[in-house]
Every structure is written in structure tokens, then in C-alpha cells.
Design a protein around this motif. Structure first.
Motif, PDB file in Angstrom:
ATOM      1  N   ASP A  99     142.331  56.407 164.154  1.00  0.00           N
ATOM      2  CA  ASP A  99     143.209  56.823 163.054  1.00  0.00           C
ATOM      3  C   ASP A  99     144.473  57.523 163.547  1.00  0.00           C
ATOM      4  N   TYR A 102     146.627  63.875 158.107  1.00  0.00           N
ATOM      5  CA  TYR A 102     147.296  63.116 159.163  1.00  0.00           C
ATOM      6  C   TYR A 102     146.623  63.375 160.512  1.00  0.00           C
ATOM      7  N   LEU A 153     146.011  54.512 152.666  1.00  0.00           N
ATOM      8  CA  LEU A 153     146.437  55.097 153.936  1.00  0.00           C
ATOM      9  C   LEU A 153     147.943  54.968 154.106  1.00  0.00           C
ATOM     10  N   THR A 206     148.007  58.576 164.165  1.00  0.00           N
ATOM     11  CA  THR A 206     149.243  58.446 163.375  1.00  0.00           C
ATOM     12  C   THR A 206     148.996  57.943 161.948  1.00  0.00           C
ATOM     13  N   PHE A 207     147.729  57.968 161.504  1.00  0.00           N
ATOM     14  CA  PHE A 207     147.414  57.579 160.138  1.00  0.00           C
ATOM     15  C   PHE A 207     146.992  58.802 159.323  1.00  0.00           C
ATOM     16  N   ASP A 230     154.195  56.577 162.372  1.00  0.00           N
ATOM     17  CA  ASP A 230     154.244  56.447 163.836  1.00  0.00           C
ATOM     18  C   ASP A 230     155.546  57.058 164.347  1.00  0.00           C
ATOM     19  N   GLU A 283     150.831  55.143 157.493  1.00  0.00           N
ATOM     20  CA  GLU A 283     151.060  55.282 158.928  1.00  0.00           C
ATOM     21  C   GLU A 283     152.413  55.939 159.133  1.00  0.00           C
TER      22      GLU A 283
END
Length: 680
Positions: A216, A208, A14, A218-219, A18, A16
Motif C-alpha cells: 500500500d 496514507y 483508494l 503511497t496509497f 505518488d 494514490e
């Protein structure tokens, strides 16, 4: 061959991202019209309208992380890696340091977001066998509409349905003696020692999520490919062969994928043409599977669509180039072909979710002797079955020709008087070899006042106009034509003078410089594949900076745009509070830009304004050093080289997309729904 080389490690997991979205809208930079609601999330109304406010993630911290990533596959120097220690390793990042940052060049150029300050490690849980720093790199080859909801059959809009690739190099490598137990890592180390201490790393992102309130949010998914890098190669893309969609309508510009939804892809031959490596990782369309689908593996609902057997072939009828540069292509995308039209190199038959995770979509194929005799000057193609006939799903660029900029995103301080200059390295290729003597056309995009705003569904817009980019044109200069040297390399030197604050409430100006091989034919590059330059306004720091007139306008704007700082740390608009935290700010402003703690995260502050703020902060810090180390020095203007003429305007010749299509895609703003009628 960059990340396509052997040996090669693949990891999956994964990421992120953000990102902050208050700065998605350039109008939010206007401090005089800024409203408190611009720090709140958007409101999407039942009638399809949207009050954008601070868009979908106003409290984002611009952080980028790799999470739950582990080595999922490996190919050794000899093509085998079974039992290699590297297969049991995991990926760690940012050990004993803050998170890396993911930021745009500018709110009016959001299609080249860059990763800054990422440190990556390969670890067995007890010790780090290898570590390296990922040099700042921006994504490219954005593939809109890659992900389709299998239940509805509809493409997933905006960034959740898109895919992109970051390619760069790892430097500052550190090796543990235990790495010698892995043939793959040992080969990496030996290669790096011969090639400027570098390895190649490519990160492909997809799936995304921008759905607030979900686990999930912003992952997304990431596939990483680590391989040797060789001196003389580009830093930010893989050289070799380039497959590109055809352009059915020249006015619409380069699409994200072919008519069969197969995206741009890269391939490269090993010396002697005995082996071909093909990167399917960014090219195959994806399904979003419904919960409970039998094809879900380890909870992963995003898998490649099954297009049936995919043949990788070399076409037997060659493209021809006329005296005027016009390229004739006897076999185009969409053509049904006979057995005599091609020689098969290899066939891809099993390419599900587990395959994608273990290989990253990068596949090596042995090249039969019959194909080796053709590949030097005949185009490659992918064939799929359409209505029972083998059909060209996508093919190599016309004439095997393409060119690409390496350092394609640039930040340049303009001097107060005179001109500053910078260079961009362009690599031209023909059938995977350096295209010596290639002619390239260069132009400046037309003025544009559609970038960095919201879509047509907007309610209660900010009360300030979107400024134009690419103006004034006479403050940038470069040659409209270039010729590649014997290595296929052409160096574009451009000059910039102070643009004079044409955007008024935001510093500097964005200039989009287009490039392409001269002559006709399709572009082998996506729509936003340009050289993007942020020319910052010339600024002479005052000897004694004033809070009211000099420092506050800069800090107040950052406080407006980044609520995570102004709300989470302290107010950037209050003099006493800023003074109280002068030491913290001083440390952040004096970090090198590659440091994840650097301020501002957007890296859009000119050297002059940065020095002004640091000088002002130092007055509250007895004993603060006068030498700021990494702090850049403001540009000193030079005389314009007489060979630098005004730029040629317009981007039609290099096929970067019609203004209407560009406007529609730009208005998606990192994740808004695709406008009606636009395939993106």
C-alpha cells in the motif's frame, strides 16, 4: 452549502499520491551543492537519527489517482435515493489521459498540496453517464493525530496519521442521455445548467502509507462527496457554520482538534432552518484496528472511534459581543452542561466504518421547532458523555463568526520593474449568514528560516543554508484592514515587486499573508490557514538564449529534483540528449498548466523563464509555431497604487501558532515522525 447540499452522492475507495520527495528539502534545490545521494531514499538509523537524502519517495512521479472507487451512498433531492441507478456506478478517472498531478506550492510551503488535471467519470462499466474536470484545488483542514493505533494507544505520526480535505468544483461537464434515469444525476444536471455548469466535489483523504516495500506504499483511503454548487458560493470550501477547537494556550496556536480529539467541522442549515446538515467526515477521530479485529469490515482497518452517542445541539445561552469586539462565551468546550443549557437537534449513535463509507460522514438532521427559534443567533455544539455528564466536545466558533479565503494559494510573476497585483476573495460569516460589514485584519508572517528542512534527528545535512521566507517585506504591499460588503465578501488586493532572488538557489519568494476577523476570540481556522503566495523573480528572457548560462541551470535543477524524469526518461544535464528530445520537451512546456502533462509538474516556472526555454527548444524544431497558445506572458510592471501601504508584520494577532510549534510541524516534512512534545 457547496458539497453539503442535496442531492448528494458519496463514493469511497483508494487514492494514490505518488509524490516526489527530493523536493521536500529546499536545500536540494542548490545545484552547486547537490549530491547524487539526494536521489536515494532516506536511511533511518537504530539510534533514531536519519540521513534524509531524497527523503522517503525520491522516485515519485507526483501522480494522483483514484482507484477502486465506487458510489457507496446517495441522498436524493427529497432525502431518499433507494433504487437510484447512481448507486450502482463506479468512478473512473483519466480515461485516455495521463495521471493527474499532486504538487506543493513550494518546498517552503508544503501544507497546501494541490491536485491538477483530474478528470472524473461516473460509469456503469459500459458507458459514462457523467464526466467533469476537477478544477485545481489544494487541501486544507489538515487534521494531525487523527489516527490512533488501537493496540498501542499512540497517535500515528505525520501524514500517515493525518487527514485532509480537497474541495473544488467540477466543470466541462458531459452528460449521457442515460443519466436521466437517475433522479440524483438528473437533479445534478438541472442544477449545473443553472449555476455556471458546475458541481461541487470534495475529497477527504486519510490512512496514507509511506512505508516503502509494502503493497500500500503511497496509497490511502478517499471519501468523495459530489453535490450541486450554487452561484456566489466559495469554490474551495463550504460556507455555513464552523465548529472549531478552543485554544487553551494562546501561545501554542490553533490545534488540529479539540481536547477530545474532535476536529474542525462544517454544518449548514437549509432555508427555513428545517434541516441541518453536519459534516462529521473530517472531525471524528479514527482507530487503526489490529488484524483480526471484529470491527473490520471488508478488510478496512481504519474506522471511526466510538465516542458514544453524539448530540448535535443549539446552546440556549448566547455568546455576546462587546463594543470592542471581544466575544463572551458562557458555555465553552469542555463544559459540563445541564438539560436547560441546550436543545437537541439530533443524535448520532451508529457511526462505524460502513456508515463512514456510505455517507462520507455527512448527515442531514430534521430541526425541531424549539431549536429553530434559537439557531439564528445561538451557537451549535456537539455533546459527548464524559464521566456520566453531557459535555461540550467541540462547539461553533465564538459568536458564530469566521472568515475564510477562497483562492488561498497563488502563483504570481513579478515584473522586472514596477508592481504586479492579484486578489484574494475572503468570505465572512456569522451564524451561517453573510457577515455584512465585518472587519478583517491582515498581516504578513515574520521572517522564517525553518521551512523546508529536516527535523532535529538529521545526519549529513546538505551543505547549504535554509533560506528565509517572507523577506524582503517591502516588495509586497496590502492594506492591513478590510471591510466586508453586504454579501460578507472582502477582496484583498496585494501588490508584489521583484523580490530580487532572496533565496538565491531557488526562484522567487514565499509570502504568508495572515487574515482573521478583527477583535478577540479563538481562530476558527487551523494553523496553516493562510494566503500563501509564490512571487516569482522578475525575468526578462534573452533574445538568444544560451544553453550554458540560461537553459541548463533550469533543466539541471529539475533533473536533480526529479529522478523519475532524469533517470526514467533522459538526462536533463546533457546538451546533446536534451536537443535530441527537444520536440517532447517542447510539447510538455507548451501545455496549459491545468493539463496533467504540463511541465514542470510543480508549476513553479515563471512566464519569462518558460518562454526562454520554449524559444530555445524551438530553434531545433523547424516549423515550430511562433504562437504558443496557452503559454503565459511575462508581467508588465505597473505603478503602485498609493493606497497600498507596507504590510503589518507578525502573526500573533490572528493566532496562527507560535514559532516553536510551527517549526516543529513544518519539520515533519510530509510524514516524518512527530517531534517529542508536539501533538500533531
Amino acid at each position: 452549502m457547496s458539497y453539503l447540499s442535496l442531492p448528494r452522492l458519496t463514493f469511497s475507495g483508494l487514492f494514490e499520491g505518488d509524490v516526489n520527495t527530493v523536493n521536500n528539502d529546499v536545500r536540494n534545490y542548490s545545484s552547486s551543492t547537490f549530491e547524487p545521494r539526494f536521489q536515494e531514499a532516506w536511511v533511518q538509523h537504530p539510534d533514531g537519527k536519519t540521513t534524509y537524502n531524497g527523503w522517503w519517495n525520491p522516485d515519485g512521479g507526483n501522480t494522483f489517482r483514484l482507484l477502486d472507487c465506487a458510489v457507496s451512498g446517495a441522498v436524493g433531492p427529497d432525502g431518499a435515493a433507494a433504487g437510484d441507478v447512481a448507486l450502482s456506478l463506479r468512478i473512473a478517472t483519466q480515461t485516455a489521459r495521463t495521471a493527474a498531478k499532486l504538487v506543493d506550492l513550494d518546498p517552503q510551503y508544503q501544507f497546501a498540496s494541490g491536485i491538477w488535471g483530474l478528470r472524473l467519470e461516473l460509469t456503469d462499466g459500459k458507458r459514462t453517464l457523467m464526466a467533469g474536470t476537477f478544477q485545481p484545488a489544494c487541501f486544507r483542514d489538515v487534521y494531525f493525530g487523527r489516527l490512533t493505533d488501537k493496540v498501542t494507544g499512540q497517535p500515528v505520526g505525520g501524514s500517515p496519521g493525518a487527514s485532509a480535505r480537497f474541495t473544488g468544483v467540477l466543470t466541462e461537464l458531459v452528460w449521457h442521455e442515460g443519466a436521466a434515469a437517475s433522479p440524483v444525476l438528473a437533479a445534478f444536471k438541472a442544477s449545473a445548467e443553472k449555476n455556471q455548469g458546475r458541481l461541487s466535489l470534495s475529497l477527504m483523504t486519510y490512512g496514507y502509507s509511506k512505508s516503502r516495500g509494502t503493497t500500500d506504499f503511497t496509497f490511502g483511503r478517499v471519501l468523495g462527496t459530489l453535490a450541486p454548487w450554487f452561484s456566489g458560493e466559495p469554490l474551495t470550501f463550504a460556507p455555513g457554520r464552523r465548529f472549531s477547537p478552543s485554544i487553551a494556550d494562546a501561545a501554542s496556536g490553533p490545534p488540529s482538534a479539540s481536547q477530545y480529539n474532535i476536529g474542525y467541522l462544517n454544518a449548514a442549515f437549509a432555508p427555513g432552518n428545517t434541516s441541518l446538515v453536519v459534516d462529521f467526515g473530517m472531525s471524528l477521530p479514527l482507530w487503526l484496528l489490529p488484524s483480526g479485529d471484529k470491527n473490520i469490515v471488508d478488510g478496512q482497518r481504519i474506522v471511526p472511534q466510538d465516542l458514544g452517542p453524539i448530540r448535535v445541539v443549539v446552546l440556549t445561552r448566547a455568546d455576546t459581543v462587546g463594543a470592542d469586539g471581544t466575544i463572551s462565551t458562557p458555555i465553552m468546550e469542555g463544559a459540563a452542561v445541564a438539560d436547560s443549557d441546550y436543545v437537541v437537534i439530533g443524535t448520532l449513535t451508529d457511526y462505524g466504518g460502513a456508515w463512514l463509507a456510505s455517507t462520507g460522514g455527512v448527515v442531514n438532521m430534521a430541526v425541531p421547532e424549539a431549536a429553530r427559534a434559537l439557531v439564528g443567533d445561538h451557537p451549535l455544539a456537539l455533546l459527548i458523555q464524559v464521566k456520566g455528564a453531557w459535555t461540550v466536545g467541540i462547539r461553533e466558533s465564538n459568536g458564530g463568526q469566521w472568515a475564510r479565503a477562497d483562492d488561498f494559494v497563488q502563483r504570481l510573476d513579478a515584473p522586472v520593474k514596477g508592481w504586479a497585483s492579484s486578489t484574494v476573495t475572503l468570505h465572512a460569516m456569522r451564524y451561517g449568514a453573510p457577515f455584512a460589514g465585518a472587519s478583517l485584519a491582515v498581516s504578513l508572517s515574520a521572517p522564517d528560516d525553518t521551512s523546508g528542512g529536516a527535523g532535529p534527528d538529521e545526519v549529513k545535512p546538505p551543505q547549504v543554508k535554509i533560506p528565509k521566507i517572507n523577506v524582503p517585506a517591502d516588495t509586497v504591499r496590502f492594506d492591513a484592514s478590510l471591510t466586508a460588503d453586504d454579501r460578507g465578501v472582502a477582496v484583498l488586493t496585494y501588490y508584489a515587486a521583484d523580490p530580487g532572488n532572496p533565496r538565491e538557489y531557488i526562484d522567487g519568494q514565499i509570502y504568508e499573508i495572515n487574515y482573521a476577523l478583527a477583535g478577540g476570540g479563538q481562530s476558527p481556522l487551523p494553523m496553516f490557514e493562510q494566503v500563501a503566495v509564490h512571487v516569482r523573480d522578475g525575468f526578462d528572457p534573452p533574445a538568444t538564449p544560451s544553453w550554458e548560462t540560461d537553459v541548463a541551470p533550469v533543466l539541471v535543477q529539475y533533473g536533480n529534483l526529479y529522478p523519475i524524469m532524469s533517470r526514467g526518461l533522459f538526462s536533463f544535464s546533457d546538451y546533446n540528449t536534451v536537443v535530441q528530445h527537444a520536440r517532447l520537451l517542447y510539447l510538455a512546456f507548451t501545455r496549459p498548466p491545468e493539463d496533467p502533462n504540463y511541465m514542470p509538474a510543480t508549476r513553479d516556472l515563471s512566464a519569462g523563464k518558460l518562454r526562454m526555454i520554449v524559444n530555445w527548444l524551438a530553434t531545433f524544431l523547424p516549423g515550430a509555431p511562433g504562437d504558443y497558445g496557452a503559454l503565459p506572458v511575462a508581467k508588465v510592471g505597473a505603478t503602485l497604487e498609493p493606497s497600498a501601504p507596507p504590510p503589518v508584520l507578525g502573526d500573533v494577532a490572528v493566532r496562527r501558532g507560535s514559532p516553536g510549534l510551527r517549526k516543529a510541524i513544518r519539520s515533519m516534512g510530509h510524514g516524518t515522525p512527530v517531534p517529542p512534545g508536539v501533538k500533531a
